[in-house]
Motif scaffolding. Structure first.
Motif, PDB file in Angstrom:
ATOM      1  N   MET A  16      44.405  34.278  46.835  1.00  0.00           N
ATOM      2  CA  MET A  16      43.276  34.396  46.092  1.00  0.00           C
ATOM      3  C   MET A  16      42.093  34.608  47.472  1.00  0.00           C
ATOM      4  SD  MET A  16      43.436  31.352  43.803  1.00  0.00           S
ATOM      5  CE  MET A  16      44.718  30.182  44.477  1.00  0.00           C
ATOM      6  N   LYS A  20      42.130  41.918  47.713  1.00  0.00           N
ATOM      7  CA  LYS A  20      42.794  42.501  46.876  1.00  0.00           C
ATOM      8  C   LYS A  20      41.961  43.708  46.104  1.00  0.00           C
ATOM      9  CE  LYS A  20      44.971  39.071  45.844  1.00  0.00           C
ATOM     10  NZ  LYS A  20      45.550  37.936  45.028  1.00  0.00           N
ATOM     11  N   ASP A  39      45.030  40.768  36.759  1.00  0.00           N
ATOM     12  CA  ASP A  39      44.164  39.476  36.278  1.00  0.00           C
ATOM     13  C   ASP A  39      43.386  40.226  35.009  1.00  0.00           C
ATOM     14  OD1 ASP A  39      45.292  37.596  37.820  1.00  0.00           O
ATOM     15  OD2 ASP A  39      43.619  37.482  38.904  1.00  0.00           O
ATOM     16  N   ILE A  50      41.356  33.876  32.595  1.00  0.00           N
ATOM     17  CA  ILE A  50      42.598  33.125  33.149  1.00  0.00           C
ATOM     18  C   ILE A  50      42.279  31.683  32.932  1.00  0.00           C
ATOM     19  CG2 ILE A  50      43.772  33.022  35.202  1.00  0.00           C
ATOM     20  CD1 ILE A  50      43.961  36.074  34.376  1.00  0.00           C
ATOM     21  N   PHE A  54      44.794  29.249  31.395  1.00  0.00           N
ATOM     22  CA  PHE A  54      45.494  27.962  31.905  1.00  0.00           C
ATOM     23  C   PHE A  54      45.477  26.719  31.154  1.00  0.00           C
ATOM     24  CE2 PHE A  54      46.875  28.970  36.470  1.00  0.00           C
ATOM     25  CZ  PHE A  54      47.144  29.972  36.538  1.00  0.00           C
ATOM     26  N   PHE A  62      50.851  32.264  31.413  1.00  0.00           N
ATOM     27  CA  PHE A  62      50.280  33.221  32.000  1.00  0.00           C
ATOM     28  C   PHE A  62      51.151  34.023  33.094  1.00  0.00           C
ATOM     29  CE2 PHE A  62      48.254  34.153  36.437  1.00  0.00           C
ATOM     30  CZ  PHE A  62      47.654  35.130  35.955  1.00  0.00           C
ATOM     31  N   ARG A  63      52.147  32.961  33.617  1.00  0.00           N
ATOM     32  CA  ARG A  63      52.923  33.664  34.663  1.00  0.00           C
ATOM     33  C   ARG A  63      54.120  34.580  34.038  1.00  0.00           C
ATOM     34  NH1 ARG A  63      50.477  33.141  38.990  1.00  0.00           N
ATOM     35  NH2 ARG A  63      50.085  31.104  39.697  1.00  0.00           N
ATOM     36  N   GLU A  66      52.296  37.821  33.569  1.00  0.00           N
ATOM     37  CA  GLU A  66      52.351  38.669  34.822  1.00  0.00           C
ATOM     38  C   GLU A  66      53.584  39.420  34.736  1.00  0.00           C
ATOM     39  OE1 GLU A  66      49.947  36.749  38.332  1.00  0.00           O
ATOM     40  OE2 GLU A  66      51.646  35.686  37.764  1.00  0.00           O
ATOM     41  N   GLY A  84      47.645  39.397  40.709  1.00  0.00           N
ATOM     42  CA  GLY A  84      47.272  38.084  40.974  1.00  0.00           C
ATOM     43  C   GLY A  84      47.796  37.368  42.285  1.00  0.00           C
ATOM     44  N   GLY A  85      47.094  36.310  42.875  1.00  0.00           N
ATOM     45  CA  GLY A  85      47.720  35.831  44.091  1.00  0.00           C
ATOM     46  C   GLY A  85      49.136  35.083  43.907  1.00  0.00           C
ATOM     47  N   GLY A  86      49.586  34.819  42.679  1.00  0.00           N
ATOM     48  CA  GLY A  86      50.791  33.967  42.418  1.00  0.00           C
ATOM     49  C   GLY A  86      51.814  34.952  42.037  1.00  0.00           C
ATOM     50  N   ARG A 123      38.823  30.953  39.101  1.00  0.00           N
ATOM     51  CA  ARG A 123      40.240  30.702  39.918  1.00  0.00           C
ATOM     52  C   ARG A 123      40.527  28.916  39.587  1.00  0.00           C
ATOM     53  NH1 ARG A 123      37.949  34.382  43.321  1.00  0.00           N
ATOM     54  NH2 ARG A 123      39.272  36.215  43.642  1.00  0.00           N
ATOM     55  N   PRO A 124      41.478  28.961  38.258  1.00  0.00           N
ATOM     56  CA  PRO A 124      41.782  27.641  37.966  1.00  0.00           C
ATOM     57  C   PRO A 124      42.323  26.756  39.107  1.00  0.00           C
ATOM     58  CG  PRO A 124      43.009  29.200  36.636  1.00  0.00           C
ATOM     59  CD  PRO A 124      41.946  29.862  37.309  1.00  0.00           C
ATOM     60  N   LEU A 125      43.227  27.378  39.908  1.00  0.00           N
ATOM     61  CA  LEU A 125      44.032  26.744  40.805  1.00  0.00           C
ATOM     62  C   LEU A 125      42.978  26.019  41.885  1.00  0.00           C
ATOM     63  CD1 LEU A 125      47.086  28.703  41.311  1.00  0.00           C
ATOM     64  CD2 LEU A 125      47.154  26.824  39.937  1.00  0.00           C
ATOM     65  N   ARG A 142      53.228  29.088  50.371  1.00  0.00           N
ATOM     66  CA  ARG A 142      53.538  30.447  49.661  1.00  0.00           C
ATOM     67  C   ARG A 142      54.078  31.409  50.844  1.00  0.00           C
ATOM     68  NH1 ARG A 142      48.888  31.705  45.336  1.00  0.00           N
ATOM     69  NH2 ARG A 142      49.619  30.165  43.845  1.00  0.00           N
TER      70      ARG A 142
HETATM   71  C1  S3P Z   1      46.463  32.946  41.449  1.00  0.00           C
HETATM   72  C2  S3P Z   1      45.446  33.986  41.484  1.00  0.00           C
HETATM   73  C3  S3P Z   1      44.524  34.585  40.798  1.00  0.00           C
HETATM   74  C4  S3P Z   1      45.017  34.571  39.201  1.00  0.00           C
HETATM   75  C5  S3P Z   1      45.512  32.961  38.942  1.00  0.00           C
HETATM   76  C6  S3P Z   1      46.378  32.361  39.773  1.00  0.00           C
HETATM   77  C7  S3P Z   1      47.230  32.313  42.131  1.00  0.00           C
HETATM   78  O1  S3P Z   1      44.378  35.906  41.186  1.00  0.00           O
HETATM   79  O2  S3P Z   1      45.985  35.335  38.983  1.00  0.00           O
HETATM   80  O3  S3P Z   1      43.947  32.385  38.950  1.00  0.00           O
HETATM   81  O4  S3P Z   1      48.253  31.749  41.691  1.00  0.00           O
HETATM   82  O5  S3P Z   1      47.212  32.633  43.230  1.00  0.00           O
HETATM   83  P1  S3P Z   1      43.396  36.283  42.500  1.00  0.00           P
HETATM   84  O6  S3P Z   1      44.468  36.229  43.610  1.00  0.00           O
HETATM   85  O7  S3P Z   1      43.133  37.737  42.003  1.00  0.00           O
HETATM   86  O8  S3P Z   1      42.342  35.368  42.734  1.00  0.00           O
END
Ligand code: S3P
Length: 176
Positions: A16, A20, A39, A50, A54, A62-63, A66, A84-86, A123-125, A142
């Motif tokens: 995040m 990107k 996202d 998002i 969550f 959500f995963r 994706e 998304g970052g994950g 960004r819930p995380l 990661r």
């Molecule tokens: C996440 C990153 C977010 C989004 C979600 C989970 C992650 O996207 O997919 O909140 O797990 O790193 P960005 O990387 O666009 O913020």
């Protein structure tokens, strides 16, 4: 700097706040290719943010979306996919990304990430975890998966968006 559209997809991955979405827009200007912002696409499909997803459906839900989206994107050629970052954390996702795309990892230090995301509410995380220590620990967790997924890595700290765009173009042209 203008280039013809590429035959393959450009897949941007990274933590995040690694840039990107901004880099995707820069690459769109260079290559004239359409962007798929994962996202935003999932939010549109589900009709909720998002953060709401969550909270109401859980992270796993959500995963799975994706993964489904990455699978369905393989029917497309020459799009820029801003993940998304994950997304690179699941092996299946990485396999999909690589089928038809070059995977570019953008990196940023925890300090840079914090600076870029500290006012974000999407960004819930990071809710309640907006600090360098937490970001650094999650990045560390990661790191290996990110690096393994990438065809090449671009550090974004202290660079302008144009510099980053130029570096990516150079790398892509070297690899031809
Ligand atoms: C996440 C990153 C977010 C989004 C979600 C989970 C992650 O996207 O997919 O909140 O797990 O790193 P960005 O990387 O666009 O913020």
């Amino acid at each position: 700097m203008r280039r013809d559209p590429l035959e393959y997809n450009l897949v941007l991955i990274g933590f995040m706040g690694s840039g990107k979405s901004t880099v995707a827009k820069c690459l769109r200007r260079i290559y004239g290719m359409e962007i798929v912002e994962m996202d935003r696409e999932i939010e549109r499909q589900e009709g909720m943010t998002i953060s709401e997803m969550f909270a109401k459906k859980g992270e796993e839900y959500f995963r799975n979306l994706e993964t489904q989206l990455l699978i369905s994107l393989q029917s497309k050629k020459n799009v820029i996919i801003s993940c998304g970052g994950g997304a690179p954390l699941r092996e299946r996702n990485v396999r999909e990304m690589k089928k038809n795309g070059k995977v570019i990892l953008l990196t940023a230090t925890p300090e840079t990430v914090l600076e870029r995301v500290k006012h974000s509410r999407r960004r819930p995380l990071l809710e309640g975890n907006m600090n360098v220590e937490y970001i650094e620990a999650l990045q560390e967790k990661r790191r290996v998966k990110y690096v393994q997924a990438a065809d090449f890595v671009i550090a974004t700290d202290g660079k302008t968006i144009e510099q980053i765009g130029r570096e990516i173009v150079e790398r892509l042209e070297e690899e031809k």
